[in-house]
Design a protein around this motif. Structure first.
Motif, PDB file in Angstrom:
ATOM      1  N   ASN A  14       0.800  -1.216   0.000  1.00 12.51           N
ATOM      2  CA  ASN A  14       0.000   0.000   0.000  1.00 12.51           C
ATOM      3  C   ASN A  14       0.835   1.269   0.000  1.00 12.51           C
ATOM      4  OD1 ASN A  14      -2.710  -1.188   0.162  1.00 12.51           O
ATOM      5  ND2 ASN A  14      -1.959  -2.002   2.090  1.00 12.51           N
ATOM      6  N   ASP A  15       2.136   1.124  -0.086  1.00 10.67           N
ATOM      7  CA  ASP A  15       3.023   2.277  -0.018  1.00 10.67           C
ATOM      8  C   ASP A  15       3.159   2.928  -1.390  1.00 10.67           C
ATOM      9  OD1 ASP A  15       5.068   3.749   1.728  1.00 10.67           O
ATOM     10  OD2 ASP A  15       6.251   3.214  -0.044  1.00 10.67           O
ATOM     11  N   GLU A  16       3.083   4.261  -1.413  1.00 10.70           N
ATOM     12  CA  GLU A  16       3.154   5.003  -2.669  1.00 10.70           C
ATOM     13  C   GLU A  16       4.534   4.933  -3.316  1.00 10.70           C
ATOM     14  OE1 GLU A  16       4.245   7.664   0.708  1.00 10.70           O
ATOM     15  OE2 GLU A  16       2.518   6.393   0.356  1.00 10.70           O
ATOM     16  N   VAL A  17       5.570   4.660  -2.539  1.00  7.70           N
ATOM     17  CA  VAL A  17       6.930   4.583  -3.086  1.00  7.70           C
ATOM     18  C   VAL A  17       7.267   3.159  -3.536  1.00  7.70           C
ATOM     19  CG1 VAL A  17       9.391   4.890  -2.543  1.00  7.70           C
ATOM     20  CG2 VAL A  17       7.710   6.534  -1.669  1.00  7.70           C
ATOM     21  N   LEU A  18       6.911   2.174  -2.745  1.00  9.38           N
ATOM     22  CA  LEU A  18       7.354   0.799  -2.996  1.00  9.38           C
ATOM     23  C   LEU A  18       6.306  -0.120  -3.619  1.00  9.38           C
ATOM     24  CD1 LEU A  18       9.332   0.169   0.310  1.00  9.38           C
ATOM     25  CD2 LEU A  18      10.217   0.903  -1.903  1.00  9.38           C
ATOM     26  N   GLY A  19       5.056   0.209  -3.488  1.00  7.95           N
ATOM     27  CA  GLY A  19       3.987  -0.696  -3.922  1.00  7.95           C
ATOM     28  C   GLY A  19       4.102  -1.164  -5.357  1.00  7.95           C
ATOM     29  N   GLN A  23      16.329   2.943  -6.612  1.00  6.73           N
ATOM     30  CA  GLN A  23      17.105   4.106  -6.203  1.00  6.73           C
ATOM     31  C   GLN A  23      17.416   3.997  -4.716  1.00  6.73           C
ATOM     32  OE1 GLN A  23      15.015   7.726  -7.232  1.00  6.73           O
ATOM     33  NE2 GLN A  23      14.173   6.797  -9.063  1.00  6.73           N
ATOM     34  N   ASN A  24      18.388   4.771  -4.270  1.00  2.00           N
ATOM     35  CA  ASN A  24      18.711   4.794  -2.843  1.00  2.00           C
ATOM     36  C   ASN A  24      17.474   5.090  -2.003  1.00  2.00           C
ATOM     37  OD1 ASN A  24      21.567   4.224  -2.693  1.00  2.00           O
ATOM     38  ND2 ASN A  24      21.897   6.198  -3.664  1.00  2.00           N
ATOM     39  N   SER A  25      16.638   5.995  -2.482  1.00  2.00           N
ATOM     40  CA  SER A  25      15.439   6.367  -1.730  1.00  2.00           C
ATOM     41  C   SER A  25      14.478   5.186  -1.553  1.00  2.00           C
ATOM     42  CB  SER A  25      14.728   7.543  -2.395  1.00  2.00           C
ATOM     43  OG  SER A  25      14.362   7.217  -3.721  1.00  2.00           O
ATOM     44  N   ASP A  26      14.475   4.243  -2.493  1.00  2.00           N
ATOM     45  CA  ASP A  26      13.637   3.045  -2.355  1.00  2.00           C
ATOM     46  C   ASP A  26      14.129   2.184  -1.194  1.00  2.00           C
ATOM     47  OD1 ASP A  26      12.090   3.766  -4.620  1.00  2.00           O
ATOM     48  OD2 ASP A  26      13.579   2.825  -5.934  1.00  2.00           O
ATOM     49  N   PHE A  27      15.440   2.036  -1.093  1.00  2.00           N
ATOM     50  CA  PHE A  27      16.007   1.266   0.014  1.00  2.00           C
ATOM     51  C   PHE A  27      15.776   1.975   1.340  1.00  2.00           C
ATOM     52  CE2 PHE A  27      18.295  -0.451  -3.610  1.00  2.00           C
ATOM     53  CZ  PHE A  27      18.245  -1.807  -3.357  1.00  2.00           C
ATOM     54  N   ASP A  28      15.864   3.293   1.341  1.00  5.32           N
ATOM     55  CA  ASP A  28      15.595   4.058   2.566  1.00  5.32           C
ATOM     56  C   ASP A  28      14.154   3.857   3.023  1.00  5.32           C
ATOM     57  OD1 ASP A  28      18.190   5.049   2.434  1.00  5.32           O
ATOM     58  OD2 ASP A  28      17.580   6.991   1.591  1.00  5.32           O
ATOM     59  N   ARG A  29      13.235   3.895   2.078  1.00  2.00           N
ATOM     60  CA  ARG A  29      11.815   3.700   2.405  1.00  2.00           C
ATOM     61  C   ARG A  29      11.575   2.287   2.905  1.00  2.00           C
ATOM     62  NH1 ARG A  29       7.485   6.636   3.946  1.00  2.00           N
ATOM     63  NH2 ARG A  29       5.589   5.552   3.339  1.00  2.00           N
ATOM     64  N   MET A  62      13.674   0.372   4.445  1.00  3.47           N
ATOM     65  CA  MET A  62      14.206   0.298   5.815  1.00  3.47           C
ATOM     66  C   MET A  62      13.274   0.983   6.807  1.00  3.47           C
ATOM     67  SD  MET A  62      16.777  -1.551   6.518  1.00  3.47           S
ATOM     68  CE  MET A  62      16.745  -0.978   8.211  1.00  3.47           C
ATOM     69  N   LEU A  63      12.740   2.130   6.452  1.00  7.66           N
ATOM     70  CA  LEU A  63      11.829   2.836   7.337  1.00  7.66           C
ATOM     71  C   LEU A  63      10.609   1.981   7.657  1.00  7.66           C
ATOM     72  CD1 LEU A  63      10.952   5.523   8.770  1.00  7.66           C
ATOM     73  CD2 LEU A  63       9.762   6.063   6.635  1.00  7.66           C
ATOM     74  N   LEU A  64       9.995   1.414   6.629  1.00  8.37           N
ATOM     75  CA  LEU A  64       8.808   0.581   6.843  1.00  8.37           C
ATOM     76  C   LEU A  64       9.140  -0.691   7.610  1.00  8.37           C
ATOM     77  CD1 LEU A  64       6.962   0.946   3.419  1.00  8.37           C
ATOM     78  CD2 LEU A  64       6.460   2.119   5.577  1.00  8.37           C
ATOM     79  N   PHE A  65      10.285  -1.282   7.323  1.00  9.96           N
ATOM     80  CA  PHE A  65      10.687  -2.499   8.024  1.00  9.96           C
ATOM     81  C   PHE A  65      10.905  -2.199   9.509  1.00  9.96           C
ATOM     82  CE2 PHE A  65      13.453  -5.823   9.568  1.00  9.96           C
ATOM     83  CZ  PHE A  65      12.912  -6.962   8.986  1.00  9.96           C
TER      84      PHE A  65
END
Length: 128
Positions: free
Chosen positions: A24-29, A79-85, A87-90
């Motif tokens: 449901n995440d707008e970045v990773l979904g 992108q790096n921002s995908d990995f950051d997101r 990690m945040l959700l995890f």
């Protein structure tokens, strides 16, 4: 007080709670649309085995997550921002559900895995 990750059913709760957020995440979904529509339960079962092995050294996981993510990157660049997101959700998921030694280990291993993937998948930036 929350309990620690103690057994396989705790791993399953962590995995399913996390990937519910990811879907449901707008970045990773968007990275998971194909798996969700075609073999989602199989994907979750694989992730259960992966994390159970990471935390409890139980074996049972067969696969190469780095290669899977390299293929994903080929079709949908990461992108790096995908990995950051991720990690945040995890981290949020683990913190919402658990506390203790294994919970801390899960977050530390997730960071290590994300770092290794970034180093091996994303283009290197030239120095200087």
């Amino acid at each position: 007080m929350k309990k620690d990750i103690e057994e396989f059913k705790d791993v399953q709760l962590m995995v399913r709670s996390f990937y519910s957020k990811v879907l449901n995440d707008e970045v990773l979904g968007h990275f998971f649309v194909f798996a969700k529509d075609h073999n989602w339960e199989e994907h979750l079962t694989t992730l259960d085995s992966f994390w159970n092995n990471v935390l409890f050294y139980k074996g049972g996981y067969v696969g190469n997550p780095l290669e899977v993510h390299k293929k994903l990157h080929y079709f949908k660049p990461l992108q790096n921002s995908d990995f950051d997101r991720w990690m945040l959700l995890f981290t949020q998921t683990v913190d919402d559900l658990f506390e203790g030694e294994k919970a801390a280990l899960a977050k530390q291993r997730a960071l290590s895995i994300a770092t290794i993937m970034q180093q091996n998948i994303l283009p290197k930036k030239p120095l200087g």
